[in-house]
Design a protein around this motif. Structure first.
Motif, PDB file in Angstrom:
ATOM      1  N   GLY A  31       0.774  -1.237   0.000  1.00  0.00           N
ATOM      2  CA  GLY A  31       0.000   0.000   0.000  1.00  0.00           C
ATOM      3  C   GLY A  31       0.802   1.281   0.000  1.00  0.00           C
ATOM      4  O   GLY A  31       0.303   2.309  -0.426  1.00  0.00           O
ATOM      5  N   ASP A  94      -6.336   3.521   7.073  1.00  0.00           N
ATOM      6  CA  ASP A  94      -4.952   3.070   7.245  1.00  0.00           C
ATOM      7  C   ASP A  94      -4.115   4.220   7.817  1.00  0.00           C
ATOM      8  O   ASP A  94      -3.316   4.838   7.131  1.00  0.00           O
ATOM      9  CB  ASP A  94      -4.390   2.593   5.901  1.00  0.00           C
ATOM     10  CG  ASP A  94      -3.048   1.899   6.037  1.00  0.00           C
ATOM     11  OD1 ASP A  94      -2.470   1.901   7.149  1.00  0.00           O
ATOM     12  OD2 ASP A  94      -2.568   1.362   5.023  1.00  0.00           O
ATOM     13  N   SER A  97      -0.053   3.814   7.755  1.00  0.00           N
ATOM     14  CA  SER A  97       0.588   4.173   6.477  1.00  0.00           C
ATOM     15  C   SER A  97       0.520   5.673   6.244  1.00  0.00           C
ATOM     16  O   SER A  97       1.479   6.283   5.772  1.00  0.00           O
ATOM     17  CB  SER A  97      -0.073   3.437   5.312  1.00  0.00           C
ATOM     18  OG  SER A  97       0.197   2.054   5.389  1.00  0.00           O
TER      19      SER A  97
END
Length: 121
Positions: A31, A94, A97
């Motif tokens: 990702g 997320d 991240s």
């Protein structure tokens, strides 16, 4: 008109290179958009070197600076893609991240500019 063409030409080369790096590195499974990250860090280092050279004894002409810093680095680095990728991280929840990518990009990007300037002193 010459200045516009220099920026146009440099920006085109930088944009194509950024696209190729993104195609190569952004397709990883975890990702993190490593291609955008790498382009922004390398672009930060390059602009530090270029502008450091430009200010050091006028090592670069105004035309060279326009071609390389404004054109190439402007086309190569990308804040809009960076912002969108962070939007995707936040929208998907997320947050790890998002934090790593955002903080890493800013901190390492700034350090790369400083390193570039330091290297030409």
């Amino acid at each position: 008109m010459k200045q516009i063409l220099l920026v146009f030409f440099g920006g085109g080369i930088g944009s194509v290179l950024r696209y190729l790096i993104g195609k190569w590195l952004n397709s990883t499974g975890d990702g993190i958009p490593y291609g955008t990250f790498l382009a922004n860090i390398l672009g930060s280092l390059l602009i530090g070197i270029i502008l450091g050279l430009a200010s050091k004894n006028d090592s670069l002409t105004q035309s060279q600076t326009l071609l390389l810093a404004t054109g190439f680095c402007g086309g190569f680095t990308t804040f809009s893609t960076f912002a969108y990728e962070n939007h995707v991280f936040l929208k998907s929840g997320d947050f790890t991240s998002f934090a790593l990518y955002t903080i890493g990009s800013f901190v390492i990007g700034f350090l790369a500019v400083f390193l570039g300037i330091f290297l030409v002193k």
